[in-house]
Design an enzyme around this catalytic site. Structure first.
Site, PDB file in Angstrom:
ATOM      1  N   GLN A  90     -10.564  -0.745   9.218  1.00 62.04           N
ATOM      2  CA  GLN A  90     -11.263   0.657   8.329  1.00 62.04           C
ATOM      3  C   GLN A  90     -13.112   1.186   7.981  1.00 62.04           C
ATOM      4  O   GLN A  90     -13.625   2.207   6.934  1.00 62.04           O
ATOM      5  CB  GLN A  90     -10.447   0.769   6.747  1.00 62.04           C
ATOM      6  CG  GLN A  90      -8.992   1.021   7.000  1.00 62.04           C
ATOM      7  CD  GLN A  90      -7.888   0.364   6.093  1.00 62.04           C
ATOM      8  OE1 GLN A  90      -7.417  -0.707   6.569  1.00 62.04           O
ATOM      9  NE2 GLN A  90      -8.310   0.899   4.870  1.00 62.04           N
TER      10      GLN A  90
ATOM     11  N   ARG B 104      -2.368   0.053   0.342  1.00 61.86           N
ATOM     12  CA  ARG B 104      -2.435   1.602  -0.059  1.00 61.86           C
ATOM     13  C   ARG B 104      -3.120   1.676  -1.318  1.00 61.86           C
ATOM     14  O   ARG B 104      -2.910   2.924  -2.826  1.00 61.86           O
ATOM     15  CB  ARG B 104      -1.410   2.296   0.084  1.00 61.86           C
ATOM     16  CG  ARG B 104      -1.449   3.970   0.391  1.00 61.86           C
ATOM     17  CD  ARG B 104      -0.300   4.637   1.145  1.00 61.86           C
ATOM     18  NE  ARG B 104      -1.185   6.151   1.052  1.00 61.86           N
ATOM     19  CZ  ARG B 104      -0.247   6.468   1.785  1.00 61.86           C
ATOM     20  NH1 ARG B 104       1.217   5.969   2.310  1.00 61.86           N
ATOM     21  NH2 ARG B 104      -0.043   7.994   2.256  1.00 61.86           N
ATOM     22  N   CYS B 105      -3.877   0.757  -1.684  1.00 66.94           N
ATOM     23  CA  CYS B 105      -4.377   1.166  -3.152  1.00 66.94           C
ATOM     24  C   CYS B 105      -5.237  -0.850  -3.524  1.00 66.94           C
ATOM     25  O   CYS B 105      -4.455  -1.199  -3.541  1.00 66.94           O
ATOM     26  CB  CYS B 105      -4.008   0.965  -4.738  1.00 66.94           C
ATOM     27  SG  CYS B 105      -4.009   0.659  -6.273  1.00 66.94           S
TER      28      CYS B 105
ATOM     29  N   GLU C 182      -3.619   7.195  -2.441  1.00 66.40           N
ATOM     30  CA  GLU C 182      -2.844   6.816  -2.468  1.00 66.40           C
ATOM     31  C   GLU C 182      -2.355   7.013  -4.141  1.00 66.40           C
ATOM     32  O   GLU C 182      -1.917   6.043  -4.472  1.00 66.40           O
ATOM     33  CB  GLU C 182      -3.799   5.254  -2.852  1.00 66.40           C
ATOM     34  CG  GLU C 182      -5.160   4.911  -1.633  1.00 66.40           C
ATOM     35  CD  GLU C 182      -6.223   4.146  -2.092  1.00 66.40           C
ATOM     36  OE1 GLU C 182      -6.658   4.419  -3.396  1.00 66.40           O
ATOM     37  OE2 GLU C 182      -6.488   3.372  -1.119  1.00 66.40           O
TER      38      GLU C 182
END
Lengths: 795, 146
Positions: free
Chosen positions: A227, A379-380, A749
């Site tokens: 990422q 996702r956070c 998110e």
């Protein structure tokens, strides 16, 4: 139900507000995506990893002689081999150190112990099975509270004489004296322990890479699923430099392909990547490493694992007056969180949430245990989920304790629209918000009053139904360079736009897409700004040789940071285009105005040049003294973070016999500021809600007392499928960010952050009358059944 | 994990003792045992294939007699490995009863499983262990009583 944003461009152009179909989807739906395991290079070798069965043990010896007899096995690399190159340790993104391979001590079950290089995947796996490691088991610490006891063994003796403790760091925010005073003076105080368990992103594509060192050209190409490819390149260059290897940053090319799910799990630098690079360097051949599912679930970085103790004070009417939070963070054996340097607990101090009160104090202590690195992401990444879960649970407990409707109590405590920009007691400046509007919309969509009546009737009949609310405030878009960096690199992001002579556009961005649809949405930003149709714009990313430097995609930062850079770069092009148009129209640049992809002479709308005509002129007819070409680059340093928000309402029914929780309805009203692509935003919300639903009811990584991971397969780590997942109902309000160039806030998110407390609040709401104040997630049937059984409700 | 039990063997005590402390003989009754390598009087190495649920693993186990008090008490320590998994165990047995038999064996074993097998096979472990123990004692009884 949605407050619509009127698009300013035609559907053919497809600027902001149009649900343009995703440009990346044709290759995906035809099975033509290219994932890391699709990359195979001529002469490639395979790498597989020997992993420790013990969570803590001394390595007495490693015997690779049997492995080396297996046909196809070329080499076995151990920590002692790497020590010769000073490659056995490497930095984490949090500035701690992690082992590439251990020299003498393993720190968690499934840790990398040796690497086998072979001519096939099968030979490599056979080699792994034949390596004999002689271990001496050591005492294991899995509980962070045990780790903090004075007589606990020190897990990281390498940390130096003044750090002979399992305590990593202490971090605090807010004013403790004021918070204490507020709690002491409060009519009502509540306190609650809340555990947010360790979970794993479990992306369908595991991690992997193909490292390709070309000894002739002295060039390293690293194909990988990352990422944050630029950050990986810099870390690799630093690690290689420390080892004295001739691998320099200009000769390192990190190239990502399509990514089968990131969610933060593909931000860190894992030992497998470094081992593949080292193996390629040693052999002069490409080396491929692909994790299997259990390796991914047992050894990659984890999220959460926060032990929270919260105290809240309020007036007897329910006006919140103070909040105090103490948290123990289990980081495993190394702090590998991708948090900004100044924020070892991420942005956890956003814990005052959507509520207006003056006094708050938050402290977090990071702790080492015999587990793989924790606290990374799901996702956070920046601890917003933990903060939102705690405040939303506390607000609900307060409402129930004083007998006030939880929706009403929230309405009475919300920061009001006119209070923005609003400075929280922990120092954040919220950019904009209208929390009451979002909650009102959600209540209308779900018929809140009707549900409360239904609940009362059902309770009379002994049926268990609950309604839960979460009115969350997110904090994303890291971040301003004065405050935010990772390993010293400021958290700006970037875009470079090139307009070709025929009016077609190539734009490269510093962030990465792993499912978000950047190839579409970033094209829409350029379409909005310059009037080129989306179909004429190509977005590239993920190749460090061509893309401008950026910190990558996580923490919902792509649109807030790189999206802003894209808009600003487009505006630089628009400004140059104005001068080109003035030249072509023989008018003063000051006399031109921009409408719908054209510069025209004010008052003479017939005299104009389209952006396509201007692009051609930039290469064929530019004025003397002006540079040819039509290009721009922008490195955007955001002035502030952005603060998306929303209100979610969940209705659950609980089976008294089995403890099974069923989410009957779930309404999610989100406000992410101005919307680039409504369809993609809805897709993000649907995916995020499912990834909030999952840890609320199913997912948890647990360990036994010996540090064995008890959820190392999908048999034990339960992901909800389409069968279990509720039908989401979504709504939107639009409150633009005042400081963002296109008023957008980011949305990736929000739903993951907002959903778990709505579900937890609904379950507790269904059981409150039985004396239940809190249930930690995941609220599995056995956990709920046990409570029902204790309360005499279940058989 | 702690396992324990009592087995009645219709055989004289001395013969039972001799059988149980002979690595070759006793190992011949262990399900999945592929080879036994005697290192010295107190140490031997066993290679065995063990299946837990759908997983099967080849273990190499180093066995050591920690205590041998003829003719009734023995303690054995075992530590072994399979790829990604490890086992550490201490087993003890106490024989009693008249010299001519029948012999009563009280046994216990503390077994720690580490690694993938512990995680993946945790809920199947007890059943598997009971099955292995049952098969082993059936075999021992058959050989001693037969």
């Amino acid at each position: 139900m949605t407050i619509e944003m009127e698009p300013q461009t035609t559907p053919e152009v497809g600027g902001m507000g149009h649900s343009v179909k995703r440009k990346e989807d044709p290759r995906f739906i035809q099975g033509q995506g290219e994932y890391i395991d699709d990359v195979n290079l001529p002469g490639q070798l395979w790498l597989d990893i020997v992993r420790s069965p013990y969570a803590h043990a001394k390595i007495r010896s490693i015997d690779a002689s049997e492995a080396l007899k297996i046909p196809g096995v070329a080499a076995v690399i151990t920590g002692k081999d790497l020590e010769g190159y000073k490659l056995h340790w490497m930095p984490t993104l949090a500035g701690d150190m992690q082992m590439v391979l251990p020299v003498d001590t393993v720190m968690y079950q499934a840790q990398e112990v040796a690497a086998v290089i072979a001519t096939s995947r099968y030979a490599a796996a056979d080699g792994v099975a034949a390596v004999y490691v002689d271990y001496e088991p050591l005492p294991v610490i899995v509980d962070p509270f045990e780790a903090l006891k004075p007589d606990a063994i020190v897990l990281r003796p390498d940390k130096g004489p003044d750090k002979q403790t399992n305590h990593i760091w202490h971090w605090e925010s807010g004013d403790e004296a004021k918070a204490d005073a507020a709690l002491a003076a409060a009519d009502v105080t509540i306190s609650q322990d809340i555990y947010i368990p360790r979970i794993h992103v479990a992306s369908i594509e595991t991690c992997g890479c193909v490292a390709d060192w070309d000894p002739v050209r002295e060039q390293l190409t690293l194909h990988m699923t990352s990422q944050a490819p630029h950050a990986i390149r810099t870390v690799l260059a630093l690690v290689a430099g420390g080892a004295g290897l001739p691998i320099y940053e200009h000769n390192i090319r990190v190239k990502t392909h399509d990514i089968g799910g990131g969610f933060g799990g593909k931000v860190p630098v894992y030992p497998g990547y470094v081992l593949a690079v080292a193996a390629s360097f040693l052999t002069g051949k490409p080396v491929k490493w692909i994790e299997d599912r259990s390796e991914n679930l047992q050894a990659d970085s984890f999220a959460r694992d926060y032990h929270i103790h919260a105290e809240m004070g309020a007036t007897k009417e329910g006006k919140i007056t103070g909040l105090k939070v103490k948290t123990i963070a289990d980081h495993g054996y190394t702090d590998a969180a991708a948090d900004p340097s100044k924020f070892p607990a991420g942005l956890f101090n956003v814990i005052t949430g959507s509520y207006d009160f003056d006094n708050a104090f938050v402290e977090v202590d990071g702790v080492y245990t015999n587990k793989p690195p924790g606290g990374v992401a799901y996702r956070c990444s920046f601890r917003v989920t933990e903060a939102v879960h705690a405040i939303e649970r506390m607000v609900d407990i307060l409402a129930h304790d004083i007998g006030k409707d939880p929706a009403q109590l929230r309405m009475e405590n919300f920061i009001q629209p006119e209070q923005f920009p609003y400075t929280t007691p922990t120092g954040w400046e919220y950019d904009s918000g209208n929390y009451g509007a979002a909650l009102t919309m959600a209540m209308e969509m779900i018929d809140y009053e009707g549900l409360r009546k239904e609940q009362a009737e059902k309770r009379e009949r002994g049926e268990l139904m609950g309604i839960g609310i979460s009115s969350f405030t997110e904090i994303v878009g890291a971040g301003p360079s004065h405050t935010f960096d990772i390993l010293g690199i400021k958290m700006f992001d970037s875009c470079e736009i090139r307009v070709h002579p025929t009016g077609k556009v190539l734009a490269r961005i510093g962030v990465q897409t792993q499912g978000q649809g950047h190839e579409t949405t970033f094209a829409q930003i350029i379409a909005e700004e310059l009037g080129f149709p989306v179909s004429d714009i190509k977005i590239e990313y993920g190749d460090t040789d061509t893309a401008p430097y950026g910190l990558g995609t996580y923490a919902s930062r792509s649109t807030p940071v790189a999206g802003a850079a894209t808009a600003i770069a487009a505006r630089k092009i628009k400004e140059k285009a104005r001068h080109l148009a003035a030249h072509l129209l023989e008018a003063s640049a000051d006399d031109l105005e921009w409408t719908n992809g054209k510069w025209s002479v004010k008052g003479s709308p017939d005299r104009f040049k389209t952006i396509q005509e201007i692009a051609f002129a930039a290469y064929t007819n530019h004025p003397q003294g002006m540079e040819a070409g039509l290009e721009a680059v922008d490195y955007y340093d955001p002035p502030n973070l952005t603060f998306p928000f929303g209100s979610y309402i969940c209705v659950v029914d609980i089976d008294k016999g089995t403890g099974q929780v069923t989410v009957r309805r779930f309404v999610a009203v989100d406000d992410c500021g101005n919307i680039i692509n409504p369809m993609i935003v809805d897709g993000q919300i649907h995916g995020g809600l499912t990834m909030g639903f999952a840890p609320a009811l199913y997912e948890e990584i647990t360990y036994d007392e010996r540090g064995n991971n008890l959820a190392g397969t999908f048999m034990d780590y339960l992901l909800p499928t389409a069968m279990e997942t509720p039908a989401w109902e979504t709504g939107k309000t639009i409150t633009p960010s005042p400081h963002h160039p296109i008023g957008a806030k980011g949305v990736g998110e929000s739903a993951t952050v907002g959903a778990p407390p709505a579900i937890a609040n609904a379950v507790v709401d269904a059981l409150w009358h039985l004396g239940v104040r809190n249930i930690d997630i995941p609220m599995t049937p056995q956990k709920v059944w046990k409570i029902l059984h204790e309360k005499g409700v279940a058989p | 994990m702690l396992f324990s039990g009592t087995v009645q063997i219709d055989a004289p005590r001395a013969r039972t003792w001799a059988f149980l402390i002979d690595p070759d003989k006793v190992s011949s009754c262990g399900p999945g045992v592929e080879s036994v390598e005697i290192i010295d009087a107190a140490n031997f190495k066993v290679r065995a294939k063990v299946g837990v649920g759908f997983i099967s693993a080849k273990f190499v186990v180093n066995m050591t007699f920690a205590e041998l008090t003829a003719p009734d008490k023995a303690v054995i320590k075992a530590s072994g490995q399979a790829p990604g998994s490890a086992v550490d165990a201490v087993g003890s047995m106490l024989l009693s009863g008249p010299p001519e038999g029948p012999t009563t064996m009280d046994w216990s074993a503390e077994v720690d499983i580490s690694g993938s097998l512990a995680g993946v096979g945790a809920r199947l472990m007890e059943g598997t262990a009971n099955k292995i123990v049952g098969q082993t004692f059936d075999c021992i009884k058959a050989k001693l009583e037969g």
